[in-house]
Design an enzyme around this catalytic site. Structure first.
Site, mmCIF file in Angstrom:
data_model
loop_
_atom_site.group_PDB
_atom_site.id
_atom_site.type_symbol
_atom_site.label_atom_id
_atom_site.label_comp_id
_atom_site.label_asym_id
_atom_site.label_seq_id
_atom_site.Cartn_x
_atom_site.Cartn_y
_atom_site.Cartn_z
ATOM 1 N N ASP A 114 7.055 6.586 -20.702
ATOM 2 C CA ASP A 114 6.048 8.173 -20.941
ATOM 3 C C ASP A 114 5.071 7.601 -20.541
ATOM 4 O O ASP A 114 4.200 6.685 -20.563
ATOM 5 C CB ASP A 114 5.883 9.248 -22.336
ATOM 6 C CG ASP A 114 5.141 10.217 -21.618
ATOM 7 O OD1 ASP A 114 5.745 11.125 -21.802
ATOM 8 O OD2 ASP A 114 3.342 10.095 -22.462
ATOM 9 N N HIS B 289 1.041 12.859 -27.492
ATOM 10 C CA HIS B 289 0.341 12.782 -25.658
ATOM 11 C C HIS B 289 -0.806 11.411 -25.854
ATOM 12 O O HIS B 289 -1.539 11.378 -25.046
ATOM 13 C CB HIS B 289 -1.334 13.688 -24.843
ATOM 14 C CG HIS B 289 -0.564 15.468 -25.511
ATOM 15 N ND1 HIS B 289 0.653 15.414 -24.435
ATOM 16 C CD2 HIS B 289 -0.503 16.449 -26.134
ATOM 17 C CE1 HIS B 289 0.889 17.296 -24.115
ATOM 18 N NE2 HIS B 289 0.470 17.072 -25.380
#
Length: 908
Positions: A473, A610
């Site tokens: 990610d 996140h």
């Protein structure tokens, strides 16, 4: 604004200005500052007599340099100059800039004109104040002048005209000063005001005193005056237009501005409704009527003696136009603002103007919604077709959202129009009029398009699900892999379904991290400023991935950044990768497929969403569970996964949709369009009827495809800053590209979800880019209105519908009305007059000319031929009837049965 520090608040002596000084450690754009100023003024000073001004100061991180600050903040600076001096704003718009290596000097390059030279000192002064006092730099600004570029004469003349206009508007202008305070109130007037507020006034020599809860006159002549008042006529003016009260000359205000008990007002409008109620005990009648000026509607109430009602009633009937002076007050019974204590009413002519298209060459509207666009359009198809025909347009397209139910109405109107036209032509000597050179209705649909051509598996080479995978990610400064930077990479290696290694690092983007990204990721400039650059990190990451398949959630986003940075560094950019988002859509049934939603469904912990390494580990655990679910379905290899996910209806039902215009070119296209619409409702429906690109490609013959509005995938890709290859792929998919007026997209300026649009000029820049793409790829670009109502004032109906659906911005309607050719040419003058004519007139007619004149259905009904079907149907129905009602059918039943059977059998 939650994280700013209020350093000081002050006001001027007259209390008409509030100054707020702020300190912020993150950059705040000027449009956001203006929005906060307006909200403070609106909420704390609703009377509108106090101005709020915010003076911001920034303490920025070391990631900011004067150069990259201006890259981010230039639109705000231009906005300030636009407010301060349109002329200096115009000069800056055509300027360029460069910095020396130390970035302590900026050279501002201006066009060499006497106006620029005269204004340059003021421009430099303001820029230095912004850079140094507000933003904390120490930059010296110098100027250079460059010769005017050779440009089109007409554009240069237009530019000079704008400069002259700006000069005339700013004669003696300077930096905005505090608003001039109202003149001090005259002491005598103040004394009279205080007396009036206490209930002490003078009127015609009569003395007035306070008595209990009201006034009591002490002059015995009052009875005579009251009687004269009661017997006076309704009309007290020689002006024949006055129908009640006295004449008055004040200008009317718009009804939408009557927002409270604001006292005496003058309004004008058209009477919508009228009723009266007689109150017998006082021999008076209450007359109630509603008035609209098409900005809003208001109720008015008038008491008159019952015997006088006939004198005025005829002039208050629906359809009459009136101008009225009275008091705006709250009606405690209806709990709404109405006009009472009416001082005068007079008749006025109809002030509405019937719009007509006076252009010699007419445009064609290719994007138009009727009432059949569910809870969105408000106009009847027949009214739209009649309006386009009356304006002399050669054609108009009907393109409702996902459906075609308005086609019969449109066709019936066309039949009526052609019948009249054909009769005229025959009378003029044409024995066989040709309907193909007559006005045309174009049949189309605004489809909800799904791009199912993007696979779940990319570049598979025979790998199995138990091979080595790197689940990763990234966190970035924005959504565009062309314009934004990577700030963190996190990855875990999975072999045989187990995590065996990890990779995690921050990346210095060499630009400031936007505040919204900082809020989302909790990563700030101080955390990345000492981190390695992407040129160092990327090769290390690719080495970590060597020999493994790459996996990400919404892999198009993450791999887009990886491949773009590979391209810049000259590294290989073709990798095998798979998308867990697509796999989740295949295997799970739920409303959302975000990482946190999928993690919750599969009971996977996600503590720091996140943050790259946490998201990567969560995705890896999700991937492990998805592998087990795939194996249970017999899917063991990437090839099998690719085959299972290709054009799978269950996946298509869960994918995002984009708007696209589909127009039927001929009878083949008409059939194909209906096939696609049937499939969209029967096979792919989920909240809306979806048309997959794979199906569209199968039935593409006879169809013309347009890129649609801001909800189209091309427009979205431009907003998201997609790379040139992706933009080219999308442009090549469409037959024509679409642009729309500024007002259609003004909502994006204040939308926090659209990061790249902060001004009207930004909206125009997107349109300019689409026009440029049209030239580059030889695709016609057309200007459309995206019609949802016929006339500007009709927006009120759509406002009501959208408010009923719960839209917060229902009162801020975009001007989605049908525009004339002249109105559209005016909208797109910023493209230059020749290009405006091309997109408004030439290209819209080009598309219309490609399309056949046809009915929405074949003239022959084509019923199925089933031997003895009429007899079989009749027998079945009568048997059932006898079963229900006995051997002798009631007359009403038999008549109805025969009517239905005759209708059905008679039509095949």
């Amino acid at each position: 604004m939650e994280e700013v520090y209020v350093e000081r608040i002050s006001s001027n002596k007259e209390k008409t200005l509030v100054r707020i000084q702020l300190l912020s450690e993150h950059l705040i754009q000027k449009w956001q500052i203006r929005k906060v100023e307006a909200e403070i003024a609106r909420q704390l000073f609703p009377e509108g007599n106090v101005e709020v001004r915010i003076f911001e100061r920034f303490r920025l991180s070391a990631q900011y340099t004067p150069e990259n600050l201006l890259d981010i903040y230039w639109e705000s600076i231009l906005e300030e100059f636009r407010e301060y001096s349109p002329l200096e704003h115009s000069i800056l718009m055509r300027s360029s800039r460069r910095f020396n290596e130390a970035q302590d000097e900026m050279c501002l390059m201006l066009e060499n004109s006497c106006i620029a030279q005269r204004k340059s000192a003021d421009i430099v002064r303001i820029l230095e104040k912004i850079l140094n006092e507000r933003c904390g730099f120490g930059v010296h600004v110098v100027t250079e002048y460059q010769e005017l570029h050779n440009s089109h004469i007409a554009e240069e003349e237009q530019r000079i005209a704008l400069e002259v206009q700006a000069i005339s508007q700013n004669m003696g202008g300077g930096m905005p000063q505090e608003k001039e305070a109202p003149a001090a109130q005259d002491p005598a007037n103040a004394q009279e005001d205080s007396k009036a507020s206490a209930g002490v006034t003078k009127e015609g020599g009569d003395k007035v005193s306070m008595s209990g809860s009201g006034f009591k006159r002490t002059d015995r002549g009052v009875d005579k005056k009251l009687q004269e008042k009661q017997n006076r006529p309704l009309k007290r003016s020689d002006n024949p237009d006055v129908i009640f009260g006295r004449d008055f000359e004040e200008e009317a205000i718009e009804i939408e501005n009557v927002t409270g008990e604001i006292g005496e007002v003058v309004i004008r409008g058209k009477v919508l409704s009228y009723e009266d109620r007689e109150i017998a005990r006082i021999e008076k009648t209450l007359m109630i009527f509603k008035l609209t000026d098409f900005t809003d509607t208001i109720s008015l109430k008038l008491f008159v003696k019952t015997e006088q009602v006939g004198e005025i009633k005829g002039d208050l009937q629906p359809g009459k136009f009136l101008k009225i002076k009275g008091m705006a007050a709250m009606d405690n019974y209806d709990h709404e603002i109405s006009i009472t204590s009416i001082a005068g009413i007079k008749k006025i002519p109809d002030f509405t103007t019937k719009r007509m298209d006076h252009s010699v060459r007419k445009r064609v509207e290719l994007h138009c919604h009727t009432k059949m666009s569910d809870m969105d359009g408000v106009s009847e198809a027949k009214d739209i077709v009649k309006r386009a025909y009356s304006w002399g347009m050669p054609a108009i397209a009907i393109t409702d959202h996902g459906v075609v139910q308005s086609f019969p109405d449109a066709n019936h109107v066309w039949d009526d129009l052609w019948r009249e036209e054909s009769k005229k032509r025959k009378e003029a000597g044409d024995p066989d009029p040709d309907r193909f050179d007559f006005f045309k209705v174009i049949y189309g649909v605004e489809a909800y398009l799904v791009d199912d051509l993007i696979p779940v598996v990319h570049n598979e080479t025979g790998q199995e699900l138990r091979d080595s995978f790197v689940v990763f990610d990234i966190e970035t400064t924005g959504t565009s892999h062309v314009n934004n930077k990577i700030i963190e990479i996190g990855a875990v290696k999975v072999v045989d379904g187990k995590i065996v290694d990890r990779f995690s690092t921050f990346v210095n983007p060499q630009v400031p991290i936007p505040f919204l990204i900082e809020q989302l990721t909790s990563i700030n400039d101080s955390m990345v400023i000492d981190a390695p650059l992407i040129e160092e990190v990327l090769p290390e990451f690719l080495e970590f991935c060597k020999g493994s398949v790459m996996v990400a959630h919404n892999a198009e986003f993450d791999m887009g950044f990886i491949m773009e940075n590979c391209r810049r560094q000259g590294l290989p950019s073709t990798y095998t990768y798979i998308d867990t988002l697509g796999i989740a859509r295949l295997l799970l049934k739920q409303a959302k497929y975000t990482l946190d939603a999928v993690a919750k469904t599969l009971k996977v912990s996600l503590e720091h969403h996140h943050r790259a390494v946490d998201d990567a580990e969560c995705t890896a655990l999700i991937f492990e569970k998805l592998i087990v679910m795939l194996e249970e379905k017999g899917i063991l290899t990437l090839k099998q996964l690719e085959e299972a996910s290709t054009s799978n209806p269950e996946i298509i039902k869960k994918m995002p949709t984009y708007h696209a215009i589909i127009l039927a070119k001929n009878s083949v296209g008409r059939t194909n369009m209906y096939t696609l619409i049937s499939k969209s409702h029967l096979e792919y429906y989920n909240r809306r009827p979806r048309i997959p690109k794979s199906e569209l490609l199968k039935y593409r013959e006879g169809l013309i495809l347009g890129s649609a509005c801001e909800a189209g995938e091309l427009y979205r890709a431009l907003l998201d800053g997609k790379d040139d290859a992706e933009i080219a792929r999308l442009v090549n998919f469409y037959d024509y590209l679409e642009i729309q007026p500024d007002g259609n997209n003004m909502f994006m300026i204040e939308s926090e979800r659209v990061e790249s649009i902060h001004s009207v000029e930004d909206i125009r820049d997107v349109n300019r880019r689409i026009v440029s793409l049209g030239e580059q790829f030889h695709k016609p670009v057309v200007a459309t209105c995206d019609v949802h109502f016929l006339d500007p004032e009709d927006e009120i109906y759509r406002r009501i519908i959208m408010a009923g659906k719960g839209f917060d911005d229902a009162d801020h309607q975009a001007p989605l009305f049908l525009r004339t050719t002249e109105e559209m040419l005016e909208e797109f003058q910023y493209l230059g007059s020749e290009k405006a004519e091309e997109v408004v007139i030439t290209n819209t007619n080009l598309i219309a000319d490609m399309i056949d004149t046809m009915a929405p259905v074949r003239p022959d009904k084509c019923p199925p031929i089933i031997p003895d079907s009429d007899k079989t149907l009749r027998r079945i129905c009568y048997n059932k009837a006898h079963e229900l009602y006995g051997e002798n059918l009631p007359e009403i039943v038999e008549k109805r049965l025969e009517k239905e059977l005759t209708s059905i059998i008679g039509n095949g």
